[in-house]
Design a protein around this motif. Structure first.
Motif, PDB file in Angstrom:
ATOM      1  N   VAL A  45       5.501  -5.569  -1.452  1.00 45.05           N
ATOM      2  CA  VAL A  45       5.874  -4.115  -1.440  1.00 45.05           C
ATOM      3  C   VAL A  45       7.298  -3.995  -1.319  1.00 45.05           C
ATOM      4  O   VAL A  45       7.915  -4.966  -1.132  1.00 45.05           O
ATOM      5  CB  VAL A  45       5.245  -3.776  -0.239  1.00 45.05           C
ATOM      6  N   TRP A  46       7.792  -2.844  -1.706  1.00 45.37           N
ATOM      7  CA  TRP A  46       9.028  -2.683  -1.804  1.00 45.37           C
ATOM      8  C   TRP A  46       9.995  -2.709  -0.426  1.00 45.37           C
ATOM      9  O   TRP A  46      11.153  -3.266  -0.466  1.00 45.37           O
ATOM     10  CB  TRP A  46       9.385  -1.135  -2.307  1.00 45.37           C
ATOM     11  N   ALA A  47       9.609  -2.603   0.701  1.00 50.21           N
ATOM     12  CA  ALA A  47      10.025  -3.022   2.029  1.00 50.21           C
ATOM     13  C   ALA A  47      10.275  -4.533   1.988  1.00 50.21           C
ATOM     14  O   ALA A  47      11.253  -4.880   2.919  1.00 50.21           O
ATOM     15  CB  ALA A  47       8.991  -2.572   3.129  1.00 50.21           C
ATOM     16  N   ASP A  48       9.699  -5.387   1.077  1.00 53.45           N
ATOM     17  CA  ASP A  48      10.092  -6.742   1.229  1.00 53.45           C
ATOM     18  C   ASP A  48      11.089  -7.183   0.381  1.00 53.45           C
ATOM     19  O   ASP A  48      11.679  -8.365   0.482  1.00 53.45           O
ATOM     20  CB  ASP A  48       8.824  -7.727   0.750  1.00 53.45           C
ATOM     21  N   VAL A  49      11.888  -5.974  -0.355  1.00 51.77           N
ATOM     22  CA  VAL A  49      12.821  -6.107  -1.114  1.00 51.77           C
ATOM     23  C   VAL A  49      14.312  -5.698  -0.499  1.00 51.77           C
ATOM     24  O   VAL A  49      14.184  -4.606  -0.058  1.00 51.77           O
ATOM     25  CB  VAL A  49      12.624  -5.565  -2.745  1.00 51.77           C
ATOM     26  N   ASP A  50      15.280  -6.555  -0.558  1.00 51.76           N
ATOM     27  CA  ASP A  50      16.392  -6.077   0.047  1.00 51.76           C
ATOM     28  C   ASP A  50      17.637  -6.011  -1.258  1.00 51.76           C
ATOM     29  O   ASP A  50      17.975  -7.218  -1.755  1.00 51.76           O
ATOM     30  CB  ASP A  50      17.185  -7.161   1.064  1.00 51.76           C
ATOM     31  N   PHE A  51      17.727  -4.947  -1.712  1.00 51.88           N
ATOM     32  CA  PHE A  51      18.878  -4.958  -2.841  1.00 51.88           C
ATOM     33  C   PHE A  51      20.363  -5.108  -2.455  1.00 51.88           C
ATOM     34  O   PHE A  51      20.692  -5.783  -3.471  1.00 51.88           O
ATOM     35  CB  PHE A  51      18.734  -3.519  -3.543  1.00 51.88           C
ATOM     36  N   GLN A  52      20.764  -4.833  -1.413  1.00 54.22           N
ATOM     37  CA  GLN A  52      21.934  -5.150  -0.995  1.00 54.22           C
ATOM     38  C   GLN A  52      22.173  -6.687  -1.002  1.00 54.22           C
ATOM     39  O   GLN A  52      23.316  -7.150  -1.439  1.00 54.22           O
ATOM     40  CB  GLN A  52      22.402  -4.705   0.469  1.00 54.22           C
ATOM     41  N   ALA A  53      21.269  -7.349  -0.378  1.00 49.45           N
ATOM     42  CA  ALA A  53      21.415  -9.012  -0.251  1.00 49.45           C
ATOM     43  C   ALA A  53      20.884  -9.561  -1.492  1.00 49.45           C
ATOM     44  O   ALA A  53      21.160 -10.922  -1.639  1.00 49.45           O
ATOM     45  CB  ALA A  53      20.686  -9.371   0.884  1.00 49.45           C
ATOM     46  N   THR A  75      12.327   5.014  -9.869  1.00 48.36           N
ATOM     47  CA  THR A  75      11.278   5.843 -10.384  1.00 48.36           C
ATOM     48  C   THR A  75      10.804   6.718  -9.324  1.00 48.36           C
ATOM     49  O   THR A  75       9.576   7.415  -9.612  1.00 48.36           O
ATOM     50  CB  THR A  75      10.160   5.427 -11.428  1.00 48.36           C
ATOM     51  N   GLY A  76      10.757   6.491  -8.022  1.00 49.18           N
ATOM     52  CA  GLY A  76      10.344   7.190  -7.095  1.00 49.18           C
ATOM     53  C   GLY A  76       9.199   6.429  -6.161  1.00 49.18           C
ATOM     54  O   GLY A  76       8.390   7.095  -5.773  1.00 49.18           O
ATOM     55  N   ALA A  77       9.286   5.294  -6.134  1.00 52.91           N
ATOM     56  CA  ALA A  77       8.282   4.213  -5.405  1.00 52.91           C
ATOM     57  C   ALA A  77       8.619   4.394  -3.913  1.00 52.91           C
ATOM     58  O   ALA A  77       9.799   4.627  -3.326  1.00 52.91           O
ATOM     59  CB  ALA A  77       8.613   2.973  -5.727  1.00 52.91           C
ATOM     60  N   ARG A  78       7.631   4.486  -3.009  1.00 52.84           N
ATOM     61  CA  ARG A  78       7.775   4.218  -1.535  1.00 52.84           C
ATOM     62  C   ARG A  78       7.864   2.739  -1.049  1.00 52.84           C
ATOM     63  O   ARG A  78       7.336   2.016  -1.820  1.00 52.84           O
ATOM     64  CB  ARG A  78       6.601   4.860  -1.127  1.00 52.84           C
ATOM     65  N   LEU A  79       8.244   2.844   0.129  1.00 56.64           N
ATOM     66  CA  LEU A  79       8.572   1.361   0.603  1.00 56.64           C
ATOM     67  C   LEU A  79       7.267   0.764   0.959  1.00 56.64           C
ATOM     68  O   LEU A  79       7.187  -0.657   0.955  1.00 56.64           O
ATOM     69  CB  LEU A  79       9.355   1.214   1.948  1.00 56.64           C
ATOM     70  N   ASP A  80       6.326   1.421   1.107  1.00 58.38           N
ATOM     71  CA  ASP A  80       5.018   0.713   1.514  1.00 58.38           C
ATOM     72  C   ASP A  80       4.158   0.425   0.302  1.00 58.38           C
ATOM     73  O   ASP A  80       3.061   0.037   0.186  1.00 58.38           O
ATOM     74  CB  ASP A  80       4.199   1.392   2.481  1.00 58.38           C
ATOM     75  N   VAL A 138      -3.192   4.279  -9.456  1.00 57.92           N
ATOM     76  CA  VAL A 138      -3.188   5.206  -8.154  1.00 57.92           C
ATOM     77  C   VAL A 138      -2.216   5.014  -7.145  1.00 57.92           C
ATOM     78  O   VAL A 138      -1.995   5.557  -6.035  1.00 57.92           O
ATOM     79  CB  VAL A 138      -4.503   5.611  -7.508  1.00 57.92           C
ATOM     80  N   GLY A 139      -1.330   3.855  -7.402  1.00 63.31           N
ATOM     81  CA  GLY A 139      -0.220   3.357  -6.648  1.00 63.31           C
ATOM     82  C   GLY A 139      -0.760   2.335  -5.621  1.00 63.31           C
ATOM     83  O   GLY A 139      -0.066   1.975  -4.606  1.00 63.31           O
ATOM     84  N   GLY A 140      -1.821   1.791  -5.823  1.00 62.50           N
ATOM     85  CA  GLY A 140      -2.478   0.755  -4.743  1.00 62.50           C
ATOM     86  C   GLY A 140      -2.289  -0.421  -5.312  1.00 62.50           C
ATOM     87  O   GLY A 140      -1.618  -0.794  -6.344  1.00 62.50           O
ATOM     88  N   PHE A 141      -2.893  -1.689  -4.557  1.00 67.25           N
ATOM     89  CA  PHE A 141      -2.857  -3.164  -5.057  1.00 67.25           C
ATOM     90  C   PHE A 141      -3.619  -3.456  -6.177  1.00 67.25           C
ATOM     91  O   PHE A 141      -4.819  -2.856  -6.283  1.00 67.25           O
ATOM     92  CB  PHE A 141      -3.094  -4.103  -3.935  1.00 67.25           C
TER      93      PHE A 141
END
Length: 371
Positions: free
Chosen positions: A196-204, A251-256, A264-267
């Motif tokens: 999920v997007w919360a697992d990605v750290d763009f700065q690091a 594009t507007g993704a949420r962290l979860d 539909v945005g799910g797995f």
């Protein structure tokens, strides 16, 4: 079923006494537990499966592993020996069953069936229903393939990514960027789809691999922790992969939400995505490519960059270096940082026109180039 039980002695009286003792041993074995020597194998299998299922709750077993055991029992083991009494399960009987499964199906199926039978009989031993586990003396089954690992060559990587970007169906299924992400990280398909997007750290410039997706009968698609502690890992991302993910996130993704969601945005179900990849690779004229090919390709890129087997194993999430060397590498090596090596091998094929960590513009200098 009835069974003939025989005993002998110097006289008829001694023979009768010996026979009574033998019959008592058959009926009394395991009297203190839930199983006895007269219990059917199927009864022991039910108890063993209940115990294995309880281990899922505290994380000691994977739901996917339990599903494999259940399927092995239902399809292969119980039809062959479900009605056999535990006291009558012998090494020759188990060997015959396992070898029959090997001939009719495959060595891998037979090996798993052997493990399941061993687990059931091990529980019978703990209940006192039998004295020893008869599976211990059954001949072991070798399933290791001696084929050399095959990865995508440099030109094949270019050809495949180019075809995926140009194919409308592949783009609609979000395959170009998913394949590139797997090539750039070496993660399994279930791990890629569970991120999920919360697992990605763009700065690091990192991605934290913590989970995978599995489908369990009766429960559906589950997001669970990685199979081993080594599977949970923090990976540096090649700059081109960071650029691809940044554009997706904008594009507007949420962290979860997952990096590669369904409509539909799910797995997404890994089995469905594998089927889509098979259709794409066949259309691209590469029928030998599988989702694991991208993982082998990442390992090969790192090997060619002279990284050590330990560093490559860490990248792939292997606890044992031997697994990496035997299955993923053609030779041993030693050397340099993973993200830079992957960047050098993939920067020219990043989807969406990403090259060297930057987004290219089109001929008019307006919008970024994309599918």
């Amino acid at each position: 079923m009835t069974r003939l039980v025989e005993a002998s002695g110097r006289t008829s009286t001694q023979a009768s006494q010996a026979l009574r003792i033998k019959l008592q041993q058959r009926t009394q074995a395991g009297r203190q537990g839930e199983l006895t020597g007269m219990s059917r194998f199927a009864e022991a299998a039910d108890l063993w499966l209940e115990k294995i299922e309880s281990m899922v709750v505290d994380g000691r077993r994977s739901p996917s592993s339990v599903e494999i055991y259940r399927r092995q029992l239902r399809l292969h083991v119980l039809p062959a020996m479900g009605q056999v009494r535990l006291g009558e399960v012998t090494t020759p009987l188990v060997d015959k069953v396992v070898m029959g499964i090997k001939r009719s199906f495959s060595p891998a199926t037979a090996k798993t069936a052997r493990s399941v039978i061993s687990g059931v009989m091990g529980q019978a031993v703990r209940h006192g229903a039998v004295v020893a586990n008869p599976v211990r003396e059954v001949e072991r089954i070798e399933t290791q393939s001696h084929r050399q690992p095959r990865a995508l060559e440099a030109q094949e990587r270019v050809d495949l990514l180019t075809w995926l970007v140009e194919d409308e169906k592949a783009r609609r299924r979000d395959l170009p960027e998913l394949v590139f992400f797997m090539l750039a990280t070496g993660v399994r398909i279930g791990e890629a789809l569970a991120t999920v997007w919360a697992d990605v750290d763009f700065q690091a410039g990192t991605v934290h691999v913590t989970s995978t997706l599995v489908r369990v009968r009766g429960e559906g698609l589950l997001r669970k922790g990685t199979k081993t502690s080594a599977g949970e890992r923090l990976l540096d991302l090649p700059p081109s992969a960071v650029a691809v993910l940044q554009r997706r996130f904008m594009t507007g993704a949420r962290l979860d939400q997952p990096l590669f969601p369904d409509v539909v945005g799910g797995f997404r179900d890994p089995a469905n995505v594998r089927r889509e990849l098979r259709e794409a690779r066949d259309a691209a004229g590469m029928p030998w490519v599988t989702s694991h090919t991208f993982r082998k390709t990442a390992a090969t890129i790192l090997d060619e960059a002279a990284l050590s087997a330990r560093l490559i194993a860490d990248q792939l999430g292997h606890s044992r270096i031997s697994m990496t060397q035997d299955v993923y590498l053609a030779r041993r090596s030693s050397g340099s940082p993973a993200a830079l090596a992957l960047e050098a091998g993939l920067r020219d094929i990043a989807p969406l026109g990403v090259s060297n960590g930057k987004t290219m513009a089109n001929d008019e200098g307006q919008d970024p180039v994309g599918p």
